[in-house]
Design an enzyme around this catalytic site. Structure first.
Site, mmCIF file in Angstrom:
data_model
loop_
_atom_site.group_PDB
_atom_site.id
_atom_site.type_symbol
_atom_site.label_atom_id
_atom_site.label_comp_id
_atom_site.label_asym_id
_atom_site.label_seq_id
_atom_site.Cartn_x
_atom_site.Cartn_y
_atom_site.Cartn_z
ATOM 1 C CE LYS A 22 42.101 -4.659 1.803
ATOM 2 N NZ LYS A 22 41.753 -5.357 0.546
ATOM 3 C CG ASN A 23 45.022 -7.217 0.275
ATOM 4 O OD1 ASN A 23 43.831 -7.142 0.592
ATOM 5 N ND2 ASN A 23 45.603 -6.328 -0.510
ATOM 6 C CB CYS A 116 38.165 -1.456 -5.557
ATOM 7 S SG CYS A 116 38.415 -1.096 -3.844
ATOM 8 N NE ARG A 121 40.181 -5.954 -8.669
ATOM 9 C CZ ARG A 121 40.290 -5.763 -7.349
ATOM 10 N NH1 ARG A 121 39.475 -4.944 -6.740
ATOM 11 N NH2 ARG A 121 41.193 -6.427 -6.635
ATOM 12 C CG ASP A 307 46.887 -2.434 -3.289
ATOM 13 O OD1 ASP A 307 46.849 -3.503 -2.650
ATOM 14 O OD2 ASP A 307 46.284 -2.270 -4.363
ATOM 15 N NE ARG A 399 35.956 -2.963 0.062
ATOM 16 C CZ ARG A 399 36.322 -3.268 -1.196
ATOM 17 N NH1 ARG A 399 36.205 -2.374 -2.147
ATOM 18 N NH2 ARG A 399 36.831 -4.448 -1.479
HETATM 19 C C1 EPZ Z 1 44.987 -8.404 -5.037
HETATM 20 O O1 EPZ Z 1 43.889 -8.261 -5.934
HETATM 21 C C2 EPZ Z 1 44.726 -7.423 -3.911
HETATM 22 N N1 EPZ Z 1 43.471 -7.770 -3.227
HETATM 23 C C3 EPZ Z 1 44.632 -6.004 -4.463
HETATM 24 O O2 EPZ Z 1 44.480 -5.112 -3.355
HETATM 25 C C4 EPZ Z 1 45.945 -5.672 -5.173
HETATM 26 O O3 EPZ Z 1 45.831 -4.388 -5.767
HETATM 27 C C5 EPZ Z 1 46.215 -6.721 -6.270
HETATM 28 O O4 EPZ Z 1 46.230 -8.047 -5.686
HETATM 29 C C6 EPZ Z 1 47.557 -6.493 -6.951
HETATM 30 O O5 EPZ Z 1 48.593 -6.529 -6.029
HETATM 31 C C7 EPZ Z 1 43.464 -8.795 -2.347
HETATM 32 O O6 EPZ Z 1 44.451 -9.449 -2.125
HETATM 33 C C8 EPZ Z 1 42.158 -9.055 -1.653
HETATM 34 P P1 EPZ Z 1 45.494 -9.570 -9.345
HETATM 35 P P2 EPZ Z 1 43.700 -9.332 -7.143
HETATM 36 O O7 EPZ Z 1 44.722 -10.803 -9.640
HETATM 37 O O8 EPZ Z 1 44.079 -10.671 -6.691
HETATM 38 C C9 EPZ Z 1 44.309 -8.907 -13.851
HETATM 39 C C10 EPZ Z 1 43.474 -3.406 -2.091
HETATM 40 O O9 EPZ Z 1 43.359 -2.183 -2.264
HETATM 41 N N2 EPZ Z 1 43.657 -10.217 -13.738
HETATM 42 O O10 EPZ Z 1 46.944 -9.678 -9.027
HETATM 43 O O11 EPZ Z 1 42.346 -9.127 -7.706
HETATM 44 C C11 EPZ Z 1 43.576 -7.850 -13.046
HETATM 45 O O12 EPZ Z 1 42.481 -7.310 -13.773
HETATM 46 C C12 EPZ Z 1 43.251 -4.349 -3.251
HETATM 47 O O13 EPZ Z 1 43.799 -3.944 -1.003
HETATM 48 C C13 EPZ Z 1 43.135 -10.799 -14.888
HETATM 49 O O14 EPZ Z 1 43.214 -10.247 -15.977
HETATM 50 O O15 EPZ Z 1 44.790 -8.775 -8.174
HETATM 51 C C14 EPZ Z 1 44.657 -6.840 -12.807
HETATM 52 O O16 EPZ Z 1 44.790 -6.034 -13.963
HETATM 53 C C15 EPZ Z 1 42.902 -3.616 -4.533
HETATM 54 N N3 EPZ Z 1 42.529 -12.017 -14.777
HETATM 55 C C16 EPZ Z 1 45.931 -7.696 -12.651
HETATM 56 O O17 EPZ Z 1 45.613 -8.954 -13.243
HETATM 57 C C17 EPZ Z 1 42.418 -12.663 -13.576
HETATM 58 O O18 EPZ Z 1 41.852 -13.788 -13.538
HETATM 59 C C18 EPZ Z 1 46.342 -7.919 -11.200
HETATM 60 O O19 EPZ Z 1 45.268 -8.540 -10.552
HETATM 61 C C19 EPZ Z 1 42.955 -12.048 -12.422
HETATM 62 C C20 EPZ Z 1 43.571 -10.830 -12.524
#
Ligand code: EPZ
Length: 421
Positions: A22-23, A116, A121, A307, A399
């Site tokens: 999915k990701n 989610c 986020r 995850d 989802r």
């Molecule tokens: C991706 O989300 C995945 N989703 C998530 O999977 C996964 O948990 C996550 O990466 C971490 O591996 C998809 O790929 C669609 P991040 P993403 O940006 O990109 C903070 C699932 O269950 N952050 O790496 O949103 C954020 O709040 C989902 O399949 C900022 O602060 O994750 C978090 O604490 C859930 N500012 C951390 O970084 C930003 O601009 C990691 O987020 C972006 C992120």
């Protein structure tokens, strides 16, 4: 609302065939905006997040459809102002459309993404990265009814990410795909990032260093179409392995890529699951009760994936002994633990990011899925719980898992889907 009715499982046995991740598929669908040609993406599961992403492409004037496991996207003519802002709020990955839209059209008007409820986020890393590439970014723009208004096509440059955000890395890779050289320091290293890079290279861009903390993208003005098969879903694979583990079963996960799951497989082996990797997939089997795991900390790849955290907590809720899991990525990812407690789980939350789990026998209960992986965790626990468990909010699970009840039934589980009030 749909609910899953789960009866305690006998030993799960058999083979399950993985679909694409999915990701990976979500950013790849967004990347189709970078070309006017048709793109075919194969081995795709039918998931609500994917349906929402295809709706976003259609709202831009593109063609997008899924027939079985094949997705066709063609963004010959698109209008950035047409994006359906209500769709943006449905999923987190809608923010992936920002980079490609700016690269292709030089402007984008979006609302903030949804997703989610596992944490705040924010998207500050996405926006600061785009600003470092010369894009004018206005948040809470007035009048246009949107929350984000960006102007200017990225022309390359250097971005330093202060945190290896998966989504920000992917957005910036796509933003740099059509012109100039974009260098991203501090990039995320997930397998899905490498998959997106491989897709961008397949349609004619030049991406170097994906999978490391330093990525360079040489944009190419005119990218072409392609047929592409995404990598297998490593989180779905880990979920089915957990199902075998808690039921004392023996399964083969066809298509699972062990190299993408080192940290996850290490944890399952520590808990007493026998894991055999071969080029076709992964065999996982377990005789008897799982062992506790002293300490687990979620980290960006190649660390233990966030995850998989809820799924491991569910498995360890049935183990022999005390385990401790610390979540370092999302500030609200233990909500599902309160639902597990309704099934008799002994979980103490120490502050907001550490769970202390003492394994014990679980019993069926009426529980509520509140996010995707939390819902998967409840399903895993229900397979081990005495009696019958009703998991309300199955749409959260849909989802990220295509008809999870059918997949697990193939392995001998007893799960049915019903309507709940
Ligand atoms: C991706 O989300 C995945 N989703 C998530 O999977 C996964 O948990 C996550 O990466 C971490 O591996 C998809 O790929 C669609 P991040 P993403 O940006 O990109 C903070 C699932 O269950 N952050 O790496 O949103 C954020 O709040 C989902 O399949 C900022 O602060 O994750 C978090 O604490 C859930 N500012 C951390 O970084 C930003 O601009 C990691 O987020 C972006 C992120």
């Amino acid at each position: 609302m749909d609910a899953l009715v789960v009866t305690k499982a006998n030993k799960l046995n058999g083979k399950i065939k993985l679909k694409g991740a999915k990701n990976s598929i979500l950013p790849i669908i967004a990347a189709c905006v970078l070309t006017q040609d048709e793109v075919l993406i194969s081995n795709c599961p039918m998931l609500s997040d994917i349906r929402n992403m295809l709706d976003i492409i259609r709202s831009l004037g593109g063609f997008a459809q899924q027939n079985g496991d094949e997705i066709t996207v063609c963004c010959k003519n698109i209008d950035p102002s047409g994006i359906d802002k209500s769709l943006m709020k449905k999923i987190r990955s809608s923010i992936f459309i920002l980079g490609p839209l700016l690269a292709r059209c030089g402007e984008a008007q979006l609302s903030m993404p949804g997703g989610c409820e596992i944490g705040k986020r924010p998207i500050d890393l996405h926006l600061s990265g785009l600003r470092q590439l010369g894009v004018e970014v206005n948040e809470d723009a007035f009048g246009s009814g949107c929350q984000l208004w960006c102007k200017g096509a990225p022309k390359g440059g250097v971005v330093r990410l202060k945190y290896p955000s998966v989504g920000a890395t992917e957005n910036l890779m796509m933003a740099g795909a059509l012109q100039g050289r974009t260098v991203i320091y501090g990039s995320a290293r997930e397998p899905e990032i490498v998959d997106l890079a491989n897709f961008l290279n397949t349609i004619g861009a030049r991406v170097y260093g994906a999978g490391t903390g330093l990525i360079a993208v040489d944009g190419k003005k005119c990218l072409h179409g392609a047929r592409y098969k995404p990598i297998a879903d490593r989180i779905a694979a880990g979920t089915y392995i957990a199902a075998a583990a808690v039921s004392g079963g023996d399964i083969f996960v066809e298509g699972a890529i062990g190299d993408h799951m080192d940290a996850t497989l290490y944890k399952f082996r520590s808990a007493g699951v026998h894991i055999e990797e071969d080029n076709g997939g992964i065999r996982a089997y377990c005789n008897g009760r799982l062992n506790a795991i002293k300490q687990t900390v979620t980290l960006p790849y190649p660390g233990f994936p966030t995850d998989m955290q809820p799924i491991l907590v569910a498995a360890l809720s049935t183990a022999c002994g005390r385990s401790v899991i610390t979540e370092t990525l999302f500030e609200n990812r233990f909500r599902f633990a309160y639902q597990l407690e309704r099934m008799g789980a002994d979980i103490v939350l120490d502050g907001s990011n550490t769970a202390i789990i003492t394994g014990r026998k679980l019993h069926g209960a009426d529980v509520y899925a509140q996010d995707l992986r939390g819902g998967a965790a409840l399903t895993i626990a229900a397979l081990a719980a005495d009696g019958i468990t009703m998991i309300n909010g199955a749409e959260h699970i849909d989802r990220g898992y295509e008809c999870i009840e059918k997949e697990l039934d193939l392995l001998g589980a007893n799960i049915t889907r019903t309507k709940s009030e």
